[in-house]
Design an enzyme around this catalytic site. Structure first.
Site, PDB file in Angstrom:
ATOM      1  N   ASP A 189      -9.397  -4.836   5.442  1.00  0.00           N
ATOM      2  CA  ASP A 189      -9.851  -5.456   4.201  1.00  0.00           C
ATOM      3  C   ASP A 189     -11.002  -6.417   4.459  1.00  0.00           C
ATOM      4  OD1 ASP A 189      -8.241  -5.022   1.530  1.00  0.00           O
ATOM      5  OD2 ASP A 189      -6.802  -4.813   3.146  1.00  0.00           O
ATOM      6  N   GLU A 233      -7.606 -11.931   4.998  1.00  0.00           N
ATOM      7  CA  GLU A 233      -8.387 -10.699   4.896  1.00  0.00           C
ATOM      8  C   GLU A 233      -9.559 -10.815   3.927  1.00  0.00           C
ATOM      9  OE1 GLU A 233      -5.695  -7.645   3.465  1.00  0.00           O
ATOM     10  OE2 GLU A 233      -4.531  -9.122   2.357  1.00  0.00           O
ATOM     11  N   GLN A 246      -1.446 -13.395   5.232  1.00  0.00           N
ATOM     12  CA  GLN A 246      -2.439 -12.410   5.672  1.00  0.00           C
ATOM     13  C   GLN A 246      -3.836 -12.909   5.306  1.00  0.00           C
ATOM     14  OE1 GLN A 246      -1.303  -8.366   5.885  1.00  0.00           O
ATOM     15  NE2 GLN A 246      -3.169  -7.652   4.867  1.00  0.00           N
ATOM     16  N   HIS A 286       0.797  -1.225   0.000  1.00  0.00           N
ATOM     17  CA  HIS A 286       0.000   0.000   0.000  1.00  0.00           C
ATOM     18  C   HIS A 286       0.833   1.281   0.000  1.00  0.00           C
ATOM     19  CE1 HIS A 286      -3.806  -2.032   0.321  1.00  0.00           C
ATOM     20  NE2 HIS A 286      -3.407  -2.710   1.382  1.00  0.00           N
TER      21      HIS A 286
END
Length: 249
Positions: free
Chosen positions: A173, A147, A145, A43
């Protein structure tokens, strides 16, 4: 003790995200007592050279650093690990097959991470192949991760995959994916609880980002042990706000 060993022991680990592609930021954070840093290449505008410079700064400070890659892909994982990162945080791991692929691309072996003895990780050709491969196996941290709703549905299968060192809840998310308005939506909370429970069942450490630091004790009681809190950006904003408040008082 390595970060991998501390994760496995469920030590309470506190780190932060690095959003600014500057080795100076990493150098400054390297002076703190944080357990690790996470370069957010998903990001924030980190290219390969910026990741390389920031990892070099972290290593110079003897600070563990993981890279959240832009995507779950071999080239991103390879670059971060060749630069000398302690490990990987891979976004959007949705299935056991994707978790197995992440573990495979993060380690040396058939069909896995490509080998180069000229990398920083390998000591720029000064470390024998066998020694580097052993050190990499003992040190490299692989974090999946979680999400997406699909990942929550498959969380037991994902948590059971060998080679995954920890699960990391991407709560923001997950909130967006559920179409929720708040990170405290019951569906989101149930998803986070499911990850923690699966981690306990399968002996897999769990980490997460929390917007409210006061929530750390609750999630620690549910089995979470890795907390990436705030970022260099949030430190700047909070410091500036505090400066203004105190200066105008």
């Amino acid at each position: 003790m390595t970060l991998k060993q501390r994760l496995a022991k469920r030590d309470r680990l506190i780190g932060t995200f690095v959003k600014t592609p500057s080795p100076i930021i990493v150098e400054v954070l390297g002076l703190t007592g944080l357990d690790c840093l996470c370069i957010d290449a998903e990001h924030a505008p980190f290219d390969r050279l910026a990741i390389d410079a920031c990892v070099a700064a972290a290593r110079a400070a003897d600070k563990d650093v993981v890279v959240r890659t832009p995507a779950l892909s071999p080239e991103h994982v390879l670059n971060a690990l060749d630069c000398g990162a302690t490990g990987i945080v891979a976004p959007h791991v949705r299935s056991a097959e994707e978790a197995r692929e992440l573990a495979r691309m993060s380690h040396y072996g058939a069909g896995g991470r490509g080998y180069a003895g000229s990398s920083r990780a390998a000591g720029y050709t000064t470390r024998p192949m066998a020694a580097h491969r052993q050190a990499s196996a003992e040190r490299t941290v692989v974090i999946a991760q979680i999400e997406d709703p699909e990942a929550i549905d498959a969380i037991d299968e994902i948590a059971a995959v060998d080679g995954i060192d920890a699960l990391f809840v991407g709560r923001v998310d997950l909130t967006v994916a559920y179409g929720a308005e708040s990170q405290d939506d019951p569906r989101v909370l149930a998803g986070v609880e499911a990850v923690c429970a699966a981690g306990l069942r399968h002996g897999r450490p769990v980490g997460m980002f929390l917007a409210r630091i006061e929530d750390v004790p609750y999630w620690a009681s549910r089995g979470a042990s890795l907390f990436l809190l705030g970022s260099d950006h949030s430190f700047l904003l909070a410091g500036a706000a505090d400066l203004l408040d105190r200066g105008r008082a």
